[in-house]
Write a protein that holds these residues in place. Structure first.
Motif, PDB file in Angstrom:
ATOM      1  N   ASP A 231     -54.503  14.757  33.013  1.00  0.00           N
ATOM      2  CA  ASP A 231     -55.429  14.466  34.108  1.00  0.00           C
ATOM      3  C   ASP A 231     -55.078  13.185  34.851  1.00  0.00           C
ATOM      4  O   ASP A 231     -55.804  12.755  35.746  1.00  0.00           O
ATOM      5  N   GLY A 232     -53.959  12.550  34.449  1.00  0.00           N
ATOM      6  CA  GLY A 232     -53.522  11.348  35.132  1.00  0.00           C
ATOM      7  C   GLY A 232     -54.124  10.065  34.610  1.00  0.00           C
ATOM      8  O   GLY A 232     -53.892   8.995  35.168  1.00  0.00           O
ATOM      9  N   VAL A 233     -54.894  10.135  33.525  1.00  0.00           N
ATOM     10  CA  VAL A 233     -55.534   8.952  32.968  1.00  0.00           C
ATOM     11  C   VAL A 233     -54.574   8.270  31.990  1.00  0.00           C
ATOM     12  O   VAL A 233     -53.988   8.916  31.120  1.00  0.00           O
ATOM     13  N   VAL A 234     -54.427   6.965  32.129  1.00  0.00           N
ATOM     14  CA  VAL A 234     -53.530   6.201  31.265  1.00  0.00           C
ATOM     15  C   VAL A 234     -54.307   5.676  30.062  1.00  0.00           C
ATOM     16  O   VAL A 234     -55.383   5.096  30.209  1.00  0.00           O
ATOM     17  N   PHE A 235     -53.755   5.880  28.868  1.00  0.00           N
ATOM     18  CA  PHE A 235     -54.391   5.413  27.633  1.00  0.00           C
ATOM     19  C   PHE A 235     -53.381   4.639  26.807  1.00  0.00           C
ATOM     20  O   PHE A 235     -52.175   4.659  27.077  1.00  0.00           O
ATOM     21  N   LEU A 236     -53.865   3.939  25.788  1.00  0.00           N
ATOM     22  CA  LEU A 236     -53.029   3.068  24.960  1.00  0.00           C
ATOM     23  C   LEU A 236     -52.916   3.629  23.552  1.00  0.00           C
ATOM     24  O   LEU A 236     -53.910   4.006  22.939  1.00  0.00           O
ATOM     25  N   THR A 237     -51.687   3.679  23.037  1.00  0.00           N
ATOM     26  CA  THR A 237     -51.414   4.123  21.678  1.00  0.00           C
ATOM     27  C   THR A 237     -50.724   3.006  20.913  1.00  0.00           C
ATOM     28  O   THR A 237     -49.820   2.363  21.448  1.00  0.00           O
ATOM     29  N   VAL A 238     -51.153   2.762  19.681  1.00  0.00           N
ATOM     30  CA  VAL A 238     -50.510   1.764  18.820  1.00  0.00           C
ATOM     31  C   VAL A 238     -49.912   2.476  17.623  1.00  0.00           C
ATOM     32  O   VAL A 238     -50.583   3.282  16.954  1.00  0.00           O
ATOM     33  N   LEU A 239     -48.646   2.190  17.343  1.00  0.00           N
ATOM     34  CA  LEU A 239     -47.895   2.828  16.272  1.00  0.00           C
ATOM     35  C   LEU A 239     -47.423   1.780  15.274  1.00  0.00           C
ATOM     36  O   LEU A 239     -46.936   0.715  15.664  1.00  0.00           O
ATOM     37  N   ASN A 240     -47.579   2.063  13.980  1.00  0.00           N
ATOM     38  CA  ASN A 240     -46.981   1.235  12.939  1.00  0.00           C
ATOM     39  C   ASN A 240     -45.508   1.615  12.823  1.00  0.00           C
ATOM     40  O   ASN A 240     -45.174   2.772  12.560  1.00  0.00           O
ATOM     41  N   ILE A 241     -44.613   0.651  13.033  1.00  0.00           N
ATOM     42  CA  ILE A 241     -43.185   0.959  13.095  1.00  0.00           C
ATOM     43  C   ILE A 241     -42.646   1.450  11.756  1.00  0.00           C
ATOM     44  O   ILE A 241     -41.873   2.412  11.690  1.00  0.00           O
ATOM     45  N   GLU A 242     -43.056   0.816  10.672  1.00  0.00           N
ATOM     46  CA  GLU A 242     -42.465   1.123   9.371  1.00  0.00           C
ATOM     47  C   GLU A 242     -42.731   2.551   8.935  1.00  0.00           C
ATOM     48  O   GLU A 242     -41.814   3.270   8.523  1.00  0.00           O
ATOM     49  N   ASP A 243     -43.997   3.002   9.020  1.00  0.00           N
ATOM     50  CA  ASP A 243     -44.302   4.365   8.565  1.00  0.00           C
ATOM     51  C   ASP A 243     -44.422   5.358   9.716  1.00  0.00           C
ATOM     52  O   ASP A 243     -44.705   6.531   9.504  1.00  0.00           O
ATOM     53  N   GLN A 244     -44.226   4.889  10.959  1.00  0.00           N
ATOM     54  CA  GLN A 244     -44.253   5.743  12.149  1.00  0.00           C
ATOM     55  C   GLN A 244     -45.552   6.518  12.274  1.00  0.00           C
ATOM     56  O   GLN A 244     -45.570   7.673  12.705  1.00  0.00           O
ATOM     57  N   GLU A 245     -46.651   5.876  11.937  1.00  0.00           N
ATOM     58  CA  GLU A 245     -47.968   6.488  12.045  1.00  0.00           C
ATOM     59  C   GLU A 245     -48.745   5.857  13.191  1.00  0.00           C
ATOM     60  O   GLU A 245     -48.740   4.634  13.377  1.00  0.00           O
ATOM     61  N   VAL A 246     -49.428   6.702  13.966  1.00  0.00           N
ATOM     62  CA  VAL A 246     -50.308   6.207  15.017  1.00  0.00           C
ATOM     63  C   VAL A 246     -51.548   5.606  14.367  1.00  0.00           C
ATOM     64  O   VAL A 246     -52.231   6.270  13.593  1.00  0.00           O
ATOM     65  N   VAL A 247     -51.833   4.341  14.668  1.00  0.00           N
ATOM     66  CA  VAL A 247     -52.980   3.676  14.056  1.00  0.00           C
ATOM     67  C   VAL A 247     -54.186   3.631  14.985  1.00  0.00           C
ATOM     68  O   VAL A 247     -55.314   3.424  14.523  1.00  0.00           O
ATOM     69  N   SER A 248     -53.974   3.815  16.295  1.00  0.00           N
ATOM     70  CA  SER A 248     -55.120   3.867  17.203  1.00  0.00           C
ATOM     71  C   SER A 248     -54.713   4.458  18.541  1.00  0.00           C
ATOM     72  O   SER A 248     -53.554   4.355  18.963  1.00  0.00           O
ATOM     73  N   ILE A 249     -55.689   5.109  19.192  1.00  0.00           N
ATOM     74  CA  ILE A 249     -55.552   5.597  20.567  1.00  0.00           C
ATOM     75  C   ILE A 249     -56.789   5.132  21.313  1.00  0.00           C
ATOM     76  O   ILE A 249     -57.912   5.393  20.886  1.00  0.00           O
ATOM     77  N   THR A 250     -56.602   4.429  22.420  1.00  0.00           N
ATOM     78  CA  THR A 250     -57.718   3.836  23.161  1.00  0.00           C
ATOM     79  C   THR A 250     -57.738   4.379  24.579  1.00  0.00           C
ATOM     80  O   THR A 250     -56.736   4.313  25.300  1.00  0.00           O
ATOM     81  N   ARG A 251     -58.891   4.908  24.966  1.00  0.00           N
ATOM     82  CA  ARG A 251     -59.091   5.451  26.304  1.00  0.00           C
ATOM     83  C   ARG A 251     -60.277   4.768  26.974  1.00  0.00           C
ATOM     84  O   ARG A 251     -61.196   4.299  26.306  1.00  0.00           O
ATOM     85  N   GLY A 252     -60.261   4.739  28.303  1.00  0.00           N
ATOM     86  CA  GLY A 252     -61.429   4.304  29.042  1.00  0.00           C
ATOM     87  C   GLY A 252     -62.409   5.454  29.179  1.00  0.00           C
ATOM     88  O   GLY A 252     -62.221   6.537  28.605  1.00  0.00           O
TER      89      GLY A 252
END
Length: 661
Positions: free
Chosen positions: A61-82
């Motif tokens: 839909d064109g909305v930009v969101f933020l993703t945070v990844l832990n580098i060592e285990d390559q797991e997404v730790v959070s996804i933040t949307r407005g």
């Protein structure tokens, strides 16, 4: 939408699409859909200790969101949307665990989303969210706020300015703000006001002291003033003053001595040179310049702060770099120089680095290669691909865009981007594609922006496409840009015509199969070209174009403030010359079919321009095609609307250039 960011090549497939060649019998809709799709990744930054990667992505839909990844285990730790259409406009790591986000709202065009003035802070895992500023702020401060500087030496605070948007001539109040709760400590008030249409840029030293600022005053015909002070307690004084489009110094950053400002300057050169200004000695020094084109600096950061100037980059015959001798951080400079050589001809930029610079995030790309993000490990001497901005284009044979130069009729050298279909470049159908602006923007091979993307789509369907940087364009010095003032419909158009004839004389294009297409000022030029050269082209397409120069003083967002009126008075023709250069006053000279395309919600060039042109054509019973999209602004944002536009454009072009599929 599920998101995975991995320390591997990321592959995204558009189902089982097959990309066909331009020679096939119909328009390649899957190819159009691939080009129309928004970039999957916009930016990636590593945390100071190297534990996390944070990335901004755009959903369907064109909305930009933020993703945070832990580098060592390559797991997404959070996804933040407005909320709703709210989008993440900017983000930065404040410390090893906490980020600050600036929010914006999409306005339905390819222009930057408008910041809301709201700042959010959060932990990497998405917890401890605090609305720091804006109408939902827990602190109660409802004013518009913007980040001035992050403070690595004070990782629990950030420097911001706040201003009252309801005021006609608001001041900027500067604060040091706690990122845990939004509480502010005043750092004083800026001596320059943020007038509508003419904001103030503020610059800090490495300790977070505001020591320089630049603003323009619409009450004095947009005169620009740069003010400096020696430390956080000294009085402000004027360093430079200049009229609009006159020689000036534009600050970028302070170096580690907290006295030397690196900036772009036309004080001693016509093109934008790389220069320094010392706030104590008042000495201005040019470090590097190019006689033909503007420069951009290559800077080196440590612990989140700029320390040195490594060199400069520029775009003339191609994308080039120069590196300076005698720098302190020679090892880091060698890394950047090596990467620039590895990805020769592409833009190489470091988006972030760890505190000790042992790991850097590098963005690489150009007009022929969509951006790719890498992580460089200095200790391991290893470059690892993180993500591709548009991985679905991996299977597409992208037509090549390259820089060329030609000579205008008065001897002026003109640079242009030429995009050709695969195969022999001989007697091709042709589209002239002038850029918008017109003053400041220029066509480049640095990335696949919206205009280059148009060129790729047309070239993939058999057309040669020329994007000329006619006089008046940015990027080629002050004299070149000012040469276009009041000549929107005369010598600027002649430069485009000379580019067309250059390709005709080279045998690259067929003079009997040529059309014009452009957006914004380019839409104006699309009509003015067929008015000024009524027998040269076979059709024209105006997209969100300016067609009535008088209307520019009455409609849209430019004349809503004094700064905009000053700009129009400086660059537009006057009196009878304005009528002579206004397409709406000269439709009787048009001999070819016209395709009018408009976004209904456009506030830059409102729909009244398109309606006025259509009315004039209908009065003459002149053939035209019409497309208007509700919800769209100054350029189409929705992928499906761009696909439909390209489909209709190609049909229109094919019909009037006798091109069969």
């Amino acid at each position: 939408m599920k998101v995975r960011l991995m320390l591997l090549v990321i592959t995204t497939l558009l189902g089982s699409l097959t990309f066909t060649s331009a020679a096939q019998a119909k328009i390649n809709t899957p190819l159009l859909e691939a080009y129309a799709k928004h970039s999957q990744y916009l930016d990636i930054k590593i945390s100071p200790d190297g534990t996390y990667l944070a990335s901004t992505s755009r959903d369907e839909d064109g909305v930009v969101f933020l993703t945070v990844l832990n580098i060592e285990d390559q797991e997404v730790v959070s996804i933040t949307r407005g909320k709703g259409k709210e989008t993440v406009n900017s983000f930065n790591w404040l410390n090893d665990e906490r980020l600050i986000l600036g929010m914006a709202r999409e306005v339905g065009s390819f222009e930057q989303p408008l910041p809301t003035g709201e700042l959010f802070a959060m932990d990497a895992n998405g917890e401890n969210n605090v609305v720091l500023t804006g109408w939902r702020a827990e602190s109660g401060d409802r004013r518009f706020s913007q980040i001035i500087d992050i403070l690595p030496d004070d990782p629990d605070a950030v420097l911001v300015y706040s201003t009252d948007l309801t005021a006609k001539e608001p001041f900027l109040d500067i604060y040091r703000m706690k990122v845990s709760n939004g509480r502010k400590a005043s750092e004083g008030r800026a001596p320059l006001r943020a007038y509508a249409g003419a904001g103030v840029n503020v610059y800090t030293d490495t300790k977070g002291n505001v020591l320089a600022m630049v603003g323009a005053d619409p009450n004095e015909d947009n005169k620009q003033t740069m003010m400096v002070r020696k430390d956080g307690n000294s009085e402000w004084e004027v360093a430079f003053e200049n009229e609009a489009y006159m020689p000036s110094f534009t600050p970028l950053v302070f170096l580690s001595d907290n006295k030397t400002i690196v900036g772009l300057s036309t004080i001693e050169t016509d093109t934008w040179s790389l220069a320094t200004y010392n706030i104590d000695t008042k000495k201005h020094e040019v470090l590097a310049s190019h006689p033909k084109v503007d420069l951009s600096p290559i800077l080196h950061s440590e612990n989140g702060k700029i320390k040195e100037i490594f060199g400069a980059s520029y775009e003339y015959k191609g994308i080039e770099t120069m590196f300076f001798g005698g720098v302190k951080s020679e090892a880091e400079q060698r890394v950047l120089a090596s990467l620039a050589n590895t990805f020769k001809g592409q833009t190489v930029a470091a988006t972030s680095a760890t505190r000790d610079n042992s790991k850097m995030i590098i963005r690489v790309g150009n007009a022929n290669n969509p951006n790719v993000f890498y992580m460089f490990d200095a200790e391991a001497r290893k470059l690892v691909k993180l993500a591709e901005s548009k991985p679905w284009l991996d299977d597409v044979e992208i037509p090549e865009s390259k820089l060329i130069t030609y000579t205008a009729r008065d001897g002026l050298e003109i640079s242009a981007v030429l995009t050709l279909p695969k195969g022999e470049a001989k007697d091709l159908p042709f589209v002239l594609l002038p850029h918008g602006g017109p003053h400041g923007p220029y066509d480049s091979i640095a990335n696949i922006d919206s205009s280059v993307r148009d060129a790729k789509v047309l070239a993939a369907h058999g057309y040669a496409v020329l994007q000329p940087n006619f006089r008046g364009s940015g990027g080629y010095g002050l004299s070149f840009e000012k040469a276009g003032f009041r000549n929107w419909g005369t010598t600027m158009i002649d430069d485009m015509t000379d580019g067309t004839m250059y390709l005709v004389d080279k045998g690259i294009v067929d003079k009997d199969r040529m059309c014009v297409y452009g957006a914004s000022y380019g839409g104006y030029a699309a009509l003015q070209n067929v008015i000024r050269e009524p027998d040269l082209y076979q059709c024209t397409i105006g997209f969100v174009g300016v067609y009535d120069l008088d209307m520019m003083f009455e409609k849209g967002d430019i004349p809503q403030n004094d700064a905009g009126i000053n700009y129009l008075n400086q660059v537009l023709p006057k009196g009878e010359n304005r009528d002579f250069q206004s397409p709406i006053k000269n439709t009787d000279k048009i001999k070819v079919p016209v395709f009018i395309v408009q976004g209904e919600e456009d506030v830059r060039v409102p729909k009244e321009h398109a309606f006025a042109l259509r009315e004039k054509l209908e009065a003459r019973n002149h053939p035209y095609q019409w497309m208007m999209k509700s919800g769209e602004g100054h350029g189409f944002y929705k992928p499906e609307n761009n696909v439909e536009l390209w489909q209709e454009m190609i049909k229109f072009l094919d019909k009037h250039t006798n091109t069969t599929r």
